[in-house]
Motif scaffolding. Sequence first.
Motif, PDB file in Angstrom:
ATOM      1  N   MET A 122       0.850  -1.185   0.000  1.00 19.59           N
ATOM      2  CA  MET A 122       0.000   0.000   0.000  1.00 19.59           C
ATOM      3  C   MET A 122       0.885   1.235   0.000  1.00 19.59           C
ATOM      4  O   MET A 122       1.791   1.357   0.824  1.00 19.59           O
ATOM      5  CB  MET A 122      -0.937   0.002   1.209  1.00 19.59           C
ATOM      6  CG  MET A 122      -1.903  -1.175   1.234  1.00 19.59           C
ATOM      7  SD  MET A 122      -3.162  -1.040   2.540  1.00 19.59           S
ATOM      8  CE  MET A 122      -4.206   0.274   1.874  1.00 19.59           C
ATOM      9  N   VAL A 123       0.636   2.132  -0.945  1.00 18.39           N
ATOM     10  CA  VAL A 123       1.437   3.354  -1.093  1.00 18.39           C
ATOM     11  C   VAL A 123       0.554   4.544  -0.719  1.00 18.39           C
ATOM     12  O   VAL A 123      -0.491   4.771  -1.341  1.00 18.39           O
ATOM     13  CB  VAL A 123       1.967   3.512  -2.521  1.00 18.39           C
ATOM     14  CG1 VAL A 123       2.785   4.792  -2.647  1.00 18.39           C
ATOM     15  CG2 VAL A 123       2.812   2.298  -2.911  1.00 18.39           C
ATOM     16  N   PHE A 124       0.987   5.296   0.288  1.00 14.51           N
ATOM     17  CA  PHE A 124       0.178   6.391   0.826  1.00 14.51           C
ATOM     18  C   PHE A 124       0.636   7.737   0.275  1.00 14.51           C
ATOM     19  O   PHE A 124       1.817   8.068   0.285  1.00 14.51           O
ATOM     20  CB  PHE A 124       0.288   6.421   2.353  1.00 14.51           C
ATOM     21  CG  PHE A 124      -0.473   7.551   2.994  1.00 14.51           C
ATOM     22  CD1 PHE A 124      -1.855   7.547   3.022  1.00 14.51           C
ATOM     23  CD2 PHE A 124       0.204   8.613   3.567  1.00 14.51           C
ATOM     24  CE1 PHE A 124      -2.562   8.588   3.605  1.00 14.51           C
ATOM     25  CE2 PHE A 124      -0.492   9.666   4.161  1.00 14.51           C
ATOM     26  CZ  PHE A 124      -1.880   9.651   4.176  1.00 14.51           C
ATOM     27  N   ILE A 125      -0.365   8.524  -0.196  1.00 13.59           N
ATOM     28  CA  ILE A 125      -0.129   9.886  -0.677  1.00 13.59           C
ATOM     29  C   ILE A 125      -0.749  10.844   0.336  1.00 13.59           C
ATOM     30  O   ILE A 125      -1.970  10.842   0.540  1.00 13.59           O
ATOM     31  CB  ILE A 125      -0.764  10.104  -2.065  1.00 13.59           C
ATOM     32  CG1 ILE A 125      -0.361   8.991  -3.040  1.00 13.59           C
ATOM     33  CG2 ILE A 125      -0.409  11.483  -2.593  1.00 13.59           C
ATOM     34  CD1 ILE A 125       1.121   8.912  -3.328  1.00 13.59           C
ATOM     35  N   VAL A 201      -0.394  -3.723  -5.775  1.00  7.86           N
ATOM     36  CA  VAL A 201      -0.117  -2.404  -5.218  1.00  7.86           C
ATOM     37  C   VAL A 201      -1.415  -1.614  -5.142  1.00  7.86           C
ATOM     38  O   VAL A 201      -2.133  -1.482  -6.138  1.00  7.86           O
ATOM     39  CB  VAL A 201       0.925  -1.643  -6.059  1.00  7.86           C
ATOM     40  CG1 VAL A 201       1.115  -0.227  -5.520  1.00  7.86           C
ATOM     41  CG2 VAL A 201       2.247  -2.410  -6.080  1.00  7.86           C
ATOM     42  N   THR A 202      -1.703  -1.093  -3.967  1.00  6.83           N
ATOM     43  CA  THR A 202      -2.861  -0.226  -3.750  1.00  6.83           C
ATOM     44  C   THR A 202      -2.348   1.156  -3.377  1.00  6.83           C
ATOM     45  O   THR A 202      -1.510   1.291  -2.482  1.00  6.83           O
ATOM     46  CB  THR A 202      -3.741  -0.764  -2.603  1.00  6.83           C
ATOM     47  OG1 THR A 202      -4.237  -2.055  -2.952  1.00  6.83           O
ATOM     48  CG2 THR A 202      -4.922   0.178  -2.334  1.00  6.83           C
ATOM     49  N   ILE A 203      -2.823   2.185  -4.056  1.00 10.08           N
ATOM     50  CA  ILE A 203      -2.492   3.544  -3.641  1.00 10.08           C
ATOM     51  C   ILE A 203      -3.660   4.088  -2.825  1.00 10.08           C
ATOM     52  O   ILE A 203      -4.821   3.837  -3.135  1.00 10.08           O
ATOM     53  CB  ILE A 203      -2.166   4.457  -4.837  1.00 10.08           C
ATOM     54  CG1 ILE A 203      -3.323   4.549  -5.825  1.00 10.08           C
ATOM     55  CG2 ILE A 203      -0.909   3.966  -5.544  1.00 10.08           C
ATOM     56  CD1 ILE A 203      -3.105   5.562  -6.937  1.00 10.08           C
ATOM     57  N   GLN A 227      -2.932  -1.472  -8.893  1.00 12.80           N
ATOM     58  CA  GLN A 227      -4.118  -2.211  -9.299  1.00 12.80           C
ATOM     59  C   GLN A 227      -5.377  -1.786  -8.538  1.00 12.80           C
ATOM     60  O   GLN A 227      -6.492  -2.105  -8.943  1.00 12.80           O
ATOM     61  CB  GLN A 227      -3.887  -3.712  -9.087  1.00 12.80           C
ATOM     62  CG  GLN A 227      -2.836  -4.328  -9.995  1.00 12.80           C
ATOM     63  CD  GLN A 227      -1.404  -3.878  -9.670  1.00 12.80           C
ATOM     64  OE1 GLN A 227      -1.007  -3.813  -8.496  1.00 12.80           O
ATOM     65  NE2 GLN A 227      -0.630  -3.554 -10.687  1.00 12.80           N
ATOM     66  N   ARG A 228      -5.207  -1.069  -7.444  1.00 12.52           N
ATOM     67  CA  ARG A 228      -6.336  -0.671  -6.594  1.00 12.52           C
ATOM     68  C   ARG A 228      -6.073   0.735  -6.055  1.00 12.52           C
ATOM     69  O   ARG A 228      -4.923   1.152  -5.935  1.00 12.52           O
ATOM     70  CB  ARG A 228      -6.509  -1.660  -5.438  1.00 12.52           C
ATOM     71  CG  ARG A 228      -6.702  -3.083  -5.920  1.00 12.52           C
ATOM     72  CD  ARG A 228      -6.881  -4.104  -4.802  1.00 12.52           C
ATOM     73  NE  ARG A 228      -7.157  -5.386  -5.411  1.00 12.52           N
ATOM     74  CZ  ARG A 228      -6.325  -6.416  -5.451  1.00 12.52           C
ATOM     75  NH1 ARG A 228      -5.155  -6.338  -4.844  1.00 12.52           N
ATOM     76  NH2 ARG A 228      -6.665  -7.538  -6.057  1.00 12.52           N
ATOM     77  N   PHE A 229      -7.165   1.421  -5.676  1.00 13.67           N
ATOM     78  CA  PHE A 229      -6.964   2.749  -5.085  1.00 13.67           C
ATOM     79  C   PHE A 229      -8.054   3.058  -4.073  1.00 13.67           C
ATOM     80  O   PHE A 229      -9.196   2.606  -4.193  1.00 13.67           O
ATOM     81  CB  PHE A 229      -6.866   3.831  -6.165  1.00 13.67           C
ATOM     82  CG  PHE A 229      -8.103   4.082  -6.987  1.00 13.67           C
ATOM     83  CD1 PHE A 229      -8.825   5.259  -6.835  1.00 13.67           C
ATOM     84  CD2 PHE A 229      -8.532   3.173  -7.949  1.00 13.67           C
ATOM     85  CE1 PHE A 229      -9.944   5.532  -7.607  1.00 13.67           C
ATOM     86  CE2 PHE A 229      -9.652   3.426  -8.732  1.00 13.67           C
ATOM     87  CZ  PHE A 229     -10.360   4.610  -8.559  1.00 13.67           C
ATOM     88  N   PHE A 493      -8.650  -5.416   1.508  1.00 13.91           N
ATOM     89  CA  PHE A 493      -8.844  -4.834   0.178  1.00 13.91           C
ATOM     90  C   PHE A 493      -7.533  -4.795  -0.597  1.00 13.91           C
ATOM     91  O   PHE A 493      -7.499  -5.086  -1.803  1.00 13.91           O
ATOM     92  CB  PHE A 493      -9.428  -3.425   0.313  1.00 13.91           C
ATOM     93  CG  PHE A 493      -9.653  -2.741  -1.009  1.00 13.91           C
ATOM     94  CD1 PHE A 493     -10.763  -3.025  -1.777  1.00 13.91           C
ATOM     95  CD2 PHE A 493      -8.726  -1.810  -1.490  1.00 13.91           C
ATOM     96  CE1 PHE A 493     -10.963  -2.405  -3.013  1.00 13.91           C
ATOM     97  CE2 PHE A 493      -8.913  -1.183  -2.714  1.00 13.91           C
ATOM     98  CZ  PHE A 493     -10.043  -1.484  -3.471  1.00 13.91           C
ATOM     99  N   ALA A 494      -6.440  -4.441   0.088  1.00 13.74           N
ATOM    100  CA  ALA A 494      -5.147  -4.399  -0.588  1.00 13.74           C
ATOM    101  C   ALA A 494      -4.734  -5.770  -1.102  1.00 13.74           C
ATOM    102  O   ALA A 494      -4.075  -5.889  -2.137  1.00 13.74           O
ATOM    103  CB  ALA A 494      -4.087  -3.849   0.355  1.00 13.74           C
TER     104      ALA A 494
END
Length: 581
Positions: A122-125, A201-203, A227-229, A493-494
């Motif tokens: 999971m990549v956090f912005i 990868v989920t952002i 692939q997910r957000f 979900f991720a």
Amino acid sequence: MESRVSRLSLLVVLVNALAKVDAQTTVTINTGTIQGFSSTVDGIRVNTFLGIPFAKPPVGDLRFAKPQPPASWTGVKQTVKYGPSCMQRPNEFGFPNATQVSEDCLTLNVFAPNTTGVKAVMVFIHGGGYYFGGTFHYDYTEFAARGNIIVVTVNYRLGAFGFLSIDGANAPGNLGLWDQIEGLKWVKANIKIFNGDPQRVTIFGESAGGGSVTQLALTAAARGLFQRFIPHSGSAWADWAWSTRSPELSMKIGKIVGCNVGPAERAELLACLRKTDAEAYLNASFEATVGVPGLLFYCPEVDGDMFPKSLSDVFKNADSDVVRHFRSLDYMGGFNDGDGAILTPPTATNGMSPADLRDKWIPLKAKDISPEHEAKIAEVLTEEYYDSSADAITTARRYADILTDWLFTGAMGSATAAHASPTGGSTYLYYFTKVPSFGYVVSPMPPWFRRSNHADDLSFLMGAHHPTMVPNATFTDEEKEFSKKMMTYWANFAKTGNPNQPVSPSTTWPEYTASGKEYIELGDVISAKSDVIPKRMVLWTNTIPKIRASAFSTAACGNFPHVFGIAFAVLCALIKYLAYM
């Protein structure tokens, strides 16, 4: 002798243990070796690496340029503290402020559980209106441990450093988004080293971070990197998520700092601004917005490159490549019931009278929403939110609802509805109503405010182990359990695109459909429901957009075709002015 052997054995064990720790916190990525540190949550060890460069410092000739891959280094780089946040001023909303800022800010952080198996990522912005914030106060150690996922947090250029187009292709806008994409490229290239899966990868992001993740889902430039957000309280459907003011603001900044060039001399302006002191440029970027109408000024823009078309034009063709890709991704998003309270006027400490709401605050918001349709929008807002018999506390809360719905409800409802498709990825919606006992992220708040404020959801997603959103926060036992449940949904979900798998939650989260509008309410009681705040949602996703798309209107002059709207609006303003002479 036996004692000496025992001590020697113990020493060997300790040496081996230390060697094991070093091996787990020292890794070699594609640019060199990094040394992090370990911590534990309920016996689960998490290896943390902070301040990893993912791009060259955007300084000198690289100021206003797209990010470049980082240089390699020799030896072992210590990655045990956060890198500086990108250039910004202290914020006015009560969010934690960066203690160190620099143009050399393009670093990221990795929180990786020391467990077996390949993990979802999971990549956090981070949020901050595209002009403040940073990764420095988002500690995802507990979430990584409990969810058995890897979390990456990314810095990106902000304000006029990251979201101002100066000279077209030579200095494009949207640099903050390009930075986020460069961070995702780093993840794709390196995350296997941390036992991460680059194909899962989920952002996810909050506020402007939510706007960012939906914008990344709508550009071909980021395709294949996730692939997910998950947008939290922000989406590309918000007015504040886009800007058209680069030509005006770049010239004003240039004039303030002494770049004496004409409107057509964009290359000369670029060369001058690249030589300008960073602090002077930052200050000028704020000064340039004085007197300019709007909520935010330095934001993503339709640039012909990352975004060839506006959002409305893109969705005119439901079968376009952009729309089909957007809907192919798994989506899970939502908003908080008190998100808009960040703009509550300080004069409302003791509440608000119904007359003030009707005669002062509703007209002001109607003008903010659309000056050309001020009268009609004020009318529908009054119909929905005004109650002449309400007390001051109830009325103030209704005004907070207007702010929440204007800034977040409509944007999240529109994004969710636009994504839902029988043939696309999964779609899930949440409504967050949990009020923290330990204080709000945005503070102080008036005593009548008893909602979940902007970013309060992130306190629970990061957990009680090391709270960094609210200083010295102490969770109750009930809040700790709620936090664990929330982490389970997000980590599920991720991993699968379904918040109910692989770990079964106590309450099943229903998938959103166009017909049922299913969602989950995350509050004191977690419950599956349908059609969140329906009248308000229809107002902001249907009624007000139709008003804004209609002929221009003023109370004095009636309606005019849109093609002539600007000229007639000017004429009507003149008529109104003369009427008061």
